[in-house]
Scaffold this active site. Structure first.
Site, PDB file in Angstrom:
ATOM      1  N   ASP A  15      -4.346  -6.382  -6.007  1.00 44.28           N
ATOM      2  CA  ASP A  15      -3.822  -5.837  -4.753  1.00 44.28           C
ATOM      3  C   ASP A  15      -3.594  -6.947  -3.723  1.00 44.28           C
ATOM      4  OD1 ASP A  15      -2.939  -3.860  -3.051  1.00 44.28           O
ATOM      5  OD2 ASP A  15      -4.947  -3.401  -2.290  1.00 44.28           O
ATOM      6  N   GLY A  18       1.958  -7.518  -1.094  1.00 43.22           N
ATOM      7  CA  GLY A  18       2.825  -7.255   0.052  1.00 43.22           C
ATOM      8  C   GLY A  18       2.340  -7.983   1.294  1.00 43.22           C
ATOM      9  N   TRP A  20       0.369 -10.583   1.433  1.00 39.31           N
ATOM     10  CA  TRP A  20       0.492 -12.037   1.210  1.00 39.31           C
ATOM     11  C   TRP A  20       1.893 -12.506   1.589  1.00 39.31           C
ATOM     12  CZ3 TRP A  20       3.621 -14.929  -2.104  1.00 39.31           C
ATOM     13  CH2 TRP A  20       3.254 -16.278  -2.261  1.00 39.31           C
ATOM     14  N   ARG A  28       8.401  -8.111   0.646  1.00 38.41           N
ATOM     15  CA  ARG A  28       7.309  -7.724  -0.257  1.00 38.41           C
ATOM     16  C   ARG A  28       7.594  -8.146  -1.706  1.00 38.41           C
ATOM     17  NH1 ARG A  28       3.632  -4.125   1.405  1.00 38.41           N
ATOM     18  NH2 ARG A  28       3.391  -3.335  -0.700  1.00 38.41           N
ATOM     19  N   SER A  60       0.429   1.809 -10.130  1.00 39.28           N
ATOM     20  CA  SER A  60      -0.277   3.088 -10.241  1.00 39.28           C
ATOM     21  C   SER A  60       0.727   4.234 -10.213  1.00 39.28           C
ATOM     22  CB  SER A  60      -1.266   3.248  -9.086  1.00 39.28           C
ATOM     23  OG  SER A  60      -0.576   3.538  -7.876  1.00 39.28           O
ATOM     24  N   ASN A  63       1.935   4.655  -6.851  1.00 32.74           N
ATOM     25  CA  ASN A  63       2.892   3.644  -6.384  1.00 32.74           C
ATOM     26  C   ASN A  63       4.339   4.110  -6.559  1.00 32.74           C
ATOM     27  OD1 ASN A  63       0.907   0.819  -7.579  1.00 32.74           O
ATOM     28  ND2 ASN A  63       0.976   1.724  -5.538  1.00 32.74           N
ATOM     29  N   ARG A  66       6.534   4.850  -3.581  1.00 35.06           N
ATOM     30  CA  ARG A  66       6.986   3.804  -2.650  1.00 35.06           C
ATOM     31  C   ARG A  66       8.514   3.859  -2.490  1.00 35.06           C
ATOM     32  NH1 ARG A  66       3.206  -1.578  -3.276  1.00 35.06           N
ATOM     33  NH2 ARG A  66       1.240  -0.460  -3.054  1.00 35.06           N
TER      34      ARG A  66
END
Ligand code: IPE
Ligand code: IPE
Ligand code: MG
Length: 231
Positions: A15, A18, A20, A28, A60, A63, A66
């Protein structure tokens, strides 16, 4: 690294891609690309240390809600790593297995995944599980429905065989990067006695040394499984 008690199976919740990227004023997707690169680096190092099974949470079930733009980028990365850049995975010389419902991926990508799993089936030294569109609750419900459809009661051993990790020992150590302290629907059944380790580092910046620190920390833990400590 000094002599230590190694986990047989490490699972990573990768995880923080994004955040980072955001800190570097980049999109992202830039973080996801760096994240995949770090995945091969860190997992290769884990196998080099002597870990036999590595599982990564790549995407996941949740996810999938998104924004389309980000999902397109993620699906593109999956396409690239099982297609054009397949060598990066093959170089690891471990058996690759994909867990999760990959029917959401384009058919050619599903075929590529199947090819990679078949090509790497010859490697028996290590196992690398990549979780894509994986959700633990969904996995458990599917297993229950399978048992019902067979019209049989299950015990712990036979139930485990109905999960996507059938035949694989439970993770000894689960490492989550990115600073959040939760499992986010990852291996909920298998994690019953896993040791948990949380790092504040974002996944793309999680280093080999960070992995060694996590393993050293694991090594010093006392796993009691509900029993009393041996003297
Ligand atoms: C993890 O990084 C990768 C996936 C979930 C696909 P995130 O994308 O969740 O990054 P953050 O948590 O927003 O920083
Ligand atoms: C968990 O990260 C899933 C993966 C790393 C693939 P998320 O970023 O989706 O988790 P939440 O939303 O913070 O719980
Ligand atoms: Mg996240």
């Amino acid at each position: 690294m000094r002599r230590i008690k190694l986990p047989v199976h490490i699972a990573f919740i990768m995880d923080g891609n994004g955040r980072w990227a955001k800190r570097r004023f980049r999109p992202r997707a830039f973080g996801h690309r760096a994240g995949v690169q770090n995945m091969t680096k860190i997992c290769t190092h884990a196998f080099k240390l002597g870990v036999r099974i590595v599982t990564v949470y790549a995407l996941s079930t949740e996810n999938l809600s998104r924004p389309k733009e980000e999902l397109d980028e993620l699906f593109d990365l999956i396409r690239t790593y099982f297609g054009k850049k397949r060598d990066k995975l093959l170089e690891m010389q471990v058996k690759i297995n994909v867990l999760g419902d990959i029917s959401v991926l384009p058919e050619d990508v599903q075929r590529d995944i199947l090819e990679v799993t078949e090509e790497t089936a010859v490697f028996s030294e290590g196992l690398f599980n990549i979780c894509i569109n994986y959700g633990a609750r969904q996995e458990i419900v599917r297993a229950v429905n399978a048992a019902v459809s067979y019209g049989r009661f299950v015990d712990e051993a036979s139930f485990k065989d109905l999960l996507s990790t059938s035949g694989v020992p439970d993770p000894d150590l689960i490492i989550r990067t990115g600073g959040e302290v939760r499992l986010s629907n990852f291996l909920l059944y298998q994690a019953a006695y896993s040791e948990l380790y949380f790092s504040k580092k974002m996944w793309p910046e999680f280093s080999k040394r960070d992995l060694e620190r996590a393993v050293e920390n694991y090594s010093a833990r006392d796993r009691r499984y509900g029993n009393v400590k041996e003297s």
